[in-house]
Design a protein around this motif. Structure first.
Motif, PDB file in Angstrom:
ATOM      1  N   ASN A 246       0.842  -1.202   0.000  1.00 44.90           N
ATOM      2  CA  ASN A 246       0.000   0.000   0.000  1.00 44.90           C
ATOM      3  C   ASN A 246       0.869   1.240   0.000  1.00 44.90           C
ATOM      4  O   ASN A 246       0.390   2.358   0.160  1.00 44.90           O
ATOM      5  CB  ASN A 246      -0.916   0.009   1.227  1.00 44.90           C
ATOM      6  CG  ASN A 246      -2.091  -0.925   1.025  1.00 44.90           C
ATOM      7  OD1 ASN A 246      -2.681  -0.956  -0.054  1.00 44.90           O
ATOM      8  ND2 ASN A 246      -2.403  -1.702   2.035  1.00 44.90           N
ATOM      9  N   ASP A 247       2.170   1.020  -0.140  1.00 44.84           N
ATOM     10  CA  ASP A 247       3.142   2.085  -0.097  1.00 44.84           C
ATOM     11  C   ASP A 247       2.996   2.951  -1.342  1.00 44.84           C
ATOM     12  O   ASP A 247       3.049   2.460  -2.464  1.00 44.84           O
ATOM     13  CB  ASP A 247       4.522   1.431  -0.071  1.00 44.84           C
ATOM     14  CG  ASP A 247       5.631   2.407   0.186  1.00 44.84           C
ATOM     15  OD1 ASP A 247       6.390   2.177   1.141  1.00 44.84           O
ATOM     16  OD2 ASP A 247       5.743   3.392  -0.565  1.00 44.84           O
ATOM     17  N   SER A 248       2.821   4.247  -1.124  1.00 48.31           N
ATOM     18  CA  SER A 248       2.582   5.094  -2.293  1.00 48.31           C
ATOM     19  C   SER A 248       3.841   5.242  -3.137  1.00 48.31           C
ATOM     20  O   SER A 248       3.773   5.606  -4.297  1.00 48.31           O
ATOM     21  CB  SER A 248       2.044   6.449  -1.875  1.00 48.31           C
ATOM     22  OG  SER A 248       2.989   7.086  -1.061  1.00 48.31           O
TER      23      SER A 248
ATOM     24  N   SER B 266      -9.138  26.630  -0.243  1.00 46.06           N
ATOM     25  CA  SER B 266      -8.157  25.984   0.631  1.00 46.06           C
ATOM     26  C   SER B 266      -7.568  24.766  -0.067  1.00 46.06           C
ATOM     27  O   SER B 266      -8.259  24.076  -0.818  1.00 46.06           O
ATOM     28  CB  SER B 266      -8.836  25.553   1.932  1.00 46.06           C
ATOM     29  OG  SER B 266      -8.015  24.656   2.636  1.00 46.06           O
ATOM     30  N   GLN B 267      -6.296  24.533   0.164  1.00 43.86           N
ATOM     31  CA  GLN B 267      -5.665  23.322  -0.369  1.00 43.86           C
ATOM     32  C   GLN B 267      -4.920  22.590   0.727  1.00 43.86           C
ATOM     33  O   GLN B 267      -4.430  23.208   1.671  1.00 43.86           O
ATOM     34  CB  GLN B 267      -4.656  23.684  -1.480  1.00 43.86           C
ATOM     35  CG  GLN B 267      -5.315  24.134  -2.768  1.00 43.86           C
ATOM     36  CD  GLN B 267      -4.315  24.351  -3.889  1.00 43.86           C
ATOM     37  OE1 GLN B 267      -3.164  24.673  -3.641  1.00 43.86           O
ATOM     38  NE2 GLN B 267      -4.766  24.170  -5.116  1.00 43.86           N
ATOM     39  N   CYS B 268      -4.884  21.280   0.585  1.00 38.57           N
ATOM     40  CA  CYS B 268      -4.090  20.478   1.511  1.00 38.57           C
ATOM     41  C   CYS B 268      -3.123  19.612   0.719  1.00 38.57           C
ATOM     42  O   CYS B 268      -3.537  18.879  -0.183  1.00 38.57           O
ATOM     43  CB  CYS B 268      -4.999  19.615   2.375  1.00 38.57           C
ATOM     44  SG  CYS B 268      -4.066  18.494   3.450  1.00 38.57           S
ATOM     45  N   PHE B 269      -1.850  19.712   1.023  1.00 39.35           N
ATOM     46  CA  PHE B 269      -0.836  18.867   0.392  1.00 39.35           C
ATOM     47  C   PHE B 269      -0.318  17.843   1.394  1.00 39.35           C
ATOM     48  O   PHE B 269      -0.107  18.172   2.571  1.00 39.35           O
ATOM     49  CB  PHE B 269       0.347  19.719  -0.108  1.00 39.35           C
ATOM     50  CG  PHE B 269       0.025  20.496  -1.360  1.00 39.35           C
ATOM     51  CD1 PHE B 269       0.329  19.980  -2.606  1.00 39.35           C
ATOM     52  CD2 PHE B 269      -0.588  21.755  -1.273  1.00 39.35           C
ATOM     53  CE1 PHE B 269       0.035  20.690  -3.763  1.00 39.35           C
ATOM     54  CE2 PHE B 269      -0.898  22.464  -2.419  1.00 39.35           C
ATOM     55  CZ  PHE B 269      -0.588  21.938  -3.668  1.00 39.35           C
ATOM     56  N   ARG B 270      -0.132  16.642   0.921  1.00 41.46           N
ATOM     57  CA  ARG B 270       0.484  15.612   1.760  1.00 41.46           C
ATOM     58  C   ARG B 270       1.939  15.460   1.333  1.00 41.46           C
ATOM     59  O   ARG B 270       2.240  15.272   0.157  1.00 41.46           O
ATOM     60  CB  ARG B 270      -0.240  14.282   1.590  1.00 41.46           C
ATOM     61  CG  ARG B 270       0.406  13.142   2.354  1.00 41.46           C
ATOM     62  CD  ARG B 270      -0.587  12.046   2.617  1.00 41.46           C
ATOM     63  NE  ARG B 270      -1.671  12.545   3.452  1.00 41.46           N
ATOM     64  CZ  ARG B 270      -2.782  11.870   3.686  1.00 41.46           C
ATOM     65  NH1 ARG B 270      -2.979  10.684   3.135  1.00 41.46           N
ATOM     66  NH2 ARG B 270      -3.718  12.380   4.466  1.00 41.46           N
TER      67      ARG B 270
ATOM     68  N   PHE C 122       4.361  10.505   6.856  1.00 45.80           N
ATOM     69  CA  PHE C 122       3.810  11.640   6.137  1.00 45.80           C
ATOM     70  C   PHE C 122       3.164  12.687   7.033  1.00 45.80           C
ATOM     71  O   PHE C 122       2.679  12.387   8.111  1.00 45.80           O
ATOM     72  CB  PHE C 122       2.856  11.203   5.012  1.00 45.80           C
ATOM     73  CG  PHE C 122       1.556  10.598   5.478  1.00 45.80           C
ATOM     74  CD1 PHE C 122       0.493  11.396   5.880  1.00 45.80           C
ATOM     75  CD2 PHE C 122       1.391   9.218   5.477  1.00 45.80           C
ATOM     76  CE1 PHE C 122      -0.701  10.833   6.286  1.00 45.80           C
ATOM     77  CE2 PHE C 122       0.204   8.654   5.883  1.00 45.80           C
ATOM     78  CZ  PHE C 122      -0.845   9.457   6.292  1.00 45.80           C
ATOM     79  N   ASN C 123       3.214  13.935   6.581  1.00 45.82           N
ATOM     80  CA  ASN C 123       2.589  15.063   7.258  1.00 45.82           C
ATOM     81  C   ASN C 123       1.853  15.888   6.225  1.00 45.82           C
ATOM     82  O   ASN C 123       2.302  16.003   5.092  1.00 45.82           O
ATOM     83  CB  ASN C 123       3.647  15.958   7.907  1.00 45.82           C
ATOM     84  CG  ASN C 123       4.140  15.379   9.227  1.00 45.82           C
ATOM     85  OD1 ASN C 123       3.356  14.919  10.039  1.00 45.82           O
ATOM     86  ND2 ASN C 123       5.440  15.404   9.413  1.00 45.82           N
TER      87      ASN C 123
ATOM     88  N   ASP D 158      16.376  15.491   0.007  1.00 45.48           N
ATOM     89  CA  ASP D 158      16.210  14.111  -0.428  1.00 45.48           C
ATOM     90  C   ASP D 158      15.212  13.279   0.368  1.00 45.48           C
ATOM     91  O   ASP D 158      14.773  12.233  -0.085  1.00 45.48           O
ATOM     92  CB  ASP D 158      17.562  13.381  -0.347  1.00 45.48           C
ATOM     93  CG  ASP D 158      18.344  13.606  -1.610  1.00 45.48           C
ATOM     94  OD1 ASP D 158      17.805  14.290  -2.506  1.00 45.48           O
ATOM     95  OD2 ASP D 158      19.477  13.105  -1.695  1.00 45.48           O
ATOM     96  N   ILE D 159      14.922  13.727   1.588  1.00 47.33           N
ATOM     97  CA  ILE D 159      14.016  12.887   2.373  1.00 47.33           C
ATOM     98  C   ILE D 159      12.562  13.049   1.941  1.00 47.33           C
ATOM     99  O   ILE D 159      11.695  12.318   2.398  1.00 47.33           O
ATOM    100  CB  ILE D 159      14.146  13.119   3.907  1.00 47.33           C
ATOM    101  CG1 ILE D 159      13.688  14.521   4.284  1.00 47.33           C
ATOM    102  CG2 ILE D 159      15.574  12.833   4.368  1.00 47.33           C
ATOM    103  CD1 ILE D 159      13.503  14.670   5.793  1.00 47.33           C
ATOM    104  N   VAL D 160      12.277  14.001   1.044  1.00 44.11           N
ATOM    105  CA  VAL D 160      10.928  14.118   0.509  1.00 44.11           C
ATOM    106  C   VAL D 160      10.783  13.139  -0.656  1.00 44.11           C
ATOM    107  O   VAL D 160      11.476  13.245  -1.652  1.00 44.11           O
ATOM    108  CB  VAL D 160      10.630  15.547   0.024  1.00 44.11           C
ATOM    109  CG1 VAL D 160       9.267  15.595  -0.658  1.00 44.11           C
ATOM    110  CG2 VAL D 160      10.688  16.520   1.186  1.00 44.11           C
ATOM    111  N   GLU D 161       9.874  12.177  -0.474  1.00 43.77           N
ATOM    112  CA  GLU D 161       9.684  11.199  -1.543  1.00 43.77           C
ATOM    113  C   GLU D 161       8.603  11.627  -2.511  1.00 43.77           C
ATOM    114  O   GLU D 161       8.695  11.415  -3.711  1.00 43.77           O
ATOM    115  CB  GLU D 161       9.327   9.846  -0.929  1.00 43.77           C
ATOM    116  CG  GLU D 161       9.323   8.728  -1.932  1.00 43.77           C
ATOM    117  CD  GLU D 161       9.124   7.408  -1.249  1.00 43.77           C
ATOM    118  OE1 GLU D 161      10.130   6.768  -0.894  1.00 43.77           O
ATOM    119  OE2 GLU D 161       7.957   7.031  -1.036  1.00 43.77           O
TER     120      GLU D 161
END
Ligand code: FA5
Ligand code: MG
Length: 417
Positions: free
Chosen positions: A302-304, A378-382, A331-332, A358-361
């Motif tokens: 289920n890993d994105s 409004s927007q939400c980013f993961r 994730f945040n 680099d730690i941002v996948e």
């Protein structure tokens, strides 16, 4: 295009002293019962129906090939597709209907998952052949999950997916009855090359049709340069029987089994006047080669980091899977009101990448809405974080995430929520 994903949450399973209950259906336990809660969790996952999943892309690709290759006079596909038949079948469907003898090794408890002596998690999609033929169909494809007790390593998993193809012919569909004086049937001898009921020419033509269809399919999937070879084999439900192998990284790999359908199956299904061929192929085997997926377990991820590589792809698109780190993701989310005039998502990606490194996948827009009163958007980013060499702590990710938020507010004029 993929229809709506049919994957449901895992089934409701309960083991009582005398029954196994699955989504409200009760199966009496007996000495054959060897299913366990672990394997039953895979029911309903339906990876082959999950939009953007590699097995779903492959399913669509094979179906579109079959549709295109076999049009009727009006140009419509002759094949019907069944991709959501229940994987819980009777032992009659899985074995008896296919003439599999009582003492055949494929029936043993060490090979299959039995609910009890009468019900089983299907071990192949061939389980559905007889009932679909009996229902009057001449050309169909069945796709779905199949279950076998097996080891777990890079190429074996107790659940995998198969595609089954069946095509029947009436006399005039196989033979040119105006030119040839030929019969479908004879009362002859079984030889390595044909069944006792079939004339030599019937068996020849069926084998030719079958091999032509499958060779074209393999070329469609792997390109025209792929090396293939046929080997002879044995199945209780086809004769003669073959396997098709393709050369992959200098090794021969078995992709499928197939053959001329045993005439007795057609008699039993109430279709005495037709003959036919059938094949069964493994979807994971093909997908692993097509997309260079190194481990069969990845299909269940289920890993994105895995799934996102296939999202939005078209069935015929060339994709090469890039291995993702073994360390866990973390994730945040960040939500904000947009300034007047909006923002550009690619600016968000650039800032996140710039600060996070680099730690941002991955960065994904996961939500967007318009406030009904203020008319503000409004927007939400993961933001998905993962280190390639170690497990990140939530605390260190939290610090980076706060810096990203501050930078977004400063550079883009968004109002953090
Ligand atoms: C069958 O399952 C037959 N029902 C196929 C068939 C259908 C023959 C119709 C004739 C007519 P087999 O067990 O060989 O045969 O499996 C068929 C294919 O499923 C294999 O060629 C392979 O591609 C795939 N397969 C089998 N076992 C595994 C496994 N453990 N992991 C991944 N793929 C597998
Ligand atoms: Mg085989």
């Amino acid at each position: 295009q993929c229809r709506n994903c049919a994957s449901k949450s895992s089934p409701n399973v309960e083991f009582t002293a005398s029954t196994v209950d699955i989504d409200g259906r009760k199966f009496n336990r007996d000495k054959w019962t060897n299913v366990n809660p672990n394997i039953l969790k895979y029911l309903n996952r339906n990876l082959h129906l999950k939009p953007g999943h590699p097995l779903c892309l492959l399913r669509e690709n094979i179906i579109s090939f079959m549709y295109k290759s076999f049009p009727n006079h009006a140009g419509n596909p002759i094949f019907s597709v069944f991709d959501r038949l229940n994987p819980i079948v009777t032992t009659k469907q899985n074995f008896d209907s296919l003439l599999i003898p009582q003492d055949h090794p494929s029936r043993t408890l060490s090979d299959c998952y039995y609910l009890n002596k009468d019900f089983i998690l299907r071990g192949h999609t061939s389980s559905h052949q007889e009932e679909l033929i009996a229902s009057g169909l001449d050309s169909f494809v069945v796709m779905g999950d199949v279950y076998r007790r097996d080891e777990i390593d890079a190429s074996h998993f107790p659940v995998f997916h198969q595609a089954e193809g069946v095509r029947l012919f009436a006399k005039h569909q196989l033979h040119d009855i105006d030119k040839e004086k030929v019969e479908l049937f004879e009362n002859g001898k079984r030889t390595p090359h044909k069944q006792e009921h079939h004339t030599e020419l019937t068996s020849d033509k069926l084998q030719h049709e079958l091999k032509t269809c499958l060779t074209k399919l393999v070329h469609h999937l792997f390109g025209n340069d792929v090396e293939t070879r046929w080997t002879e084999t044995y199945f209780p439900f086809t004769h003669p029987s073959f396997e098709l192998e393709v050369k992959f990284q200098d090794k021969w790999l078995e992709l499928l089994g197939c053959g001329v359908i045993e005439q007795q199956i057609l008699y039993n299904a109430g279709v005495p006047d037709k003959v036919g061929w059938a094949f069964g192929l493994g979807l994971e085997r093909i997908a692993m080669r097509l997309y260079e997926i190194p481990d069969i377990r990845l299909f269940w991820s289920n890993d994105s980091g895995f799934l996102s590589q296939f999202q939005g792809a078209t069935p015929n698109q060339k994709i090469t899977y890039k291995s993702v780190s073994q360390y866990p993701q973390c994730f945040n989310d960040v939500s904000f009101w947009l300034p007047e005039g909006g923002i550009n998502s690619s600016d968000v990606y650039e800032i996140v990448r710039g600060v996070g490194g680099d730690i941002v996948e991955q960065v994904r827009l996961v939500d967007e809405f318009l406030h009904p009163k203020t008319k503000k958007r409004s927007q939400c980013f993961r933001i998905i974080y993962r280190h390639m060499e170690r497990t990140l702590t939530q605390a260190e990710v939290g610090k980076v995430h706060e810096r990203i938020k501050a930078q977004l507010a400063a550079d883009l004029g968004v109002t953090l929520r």
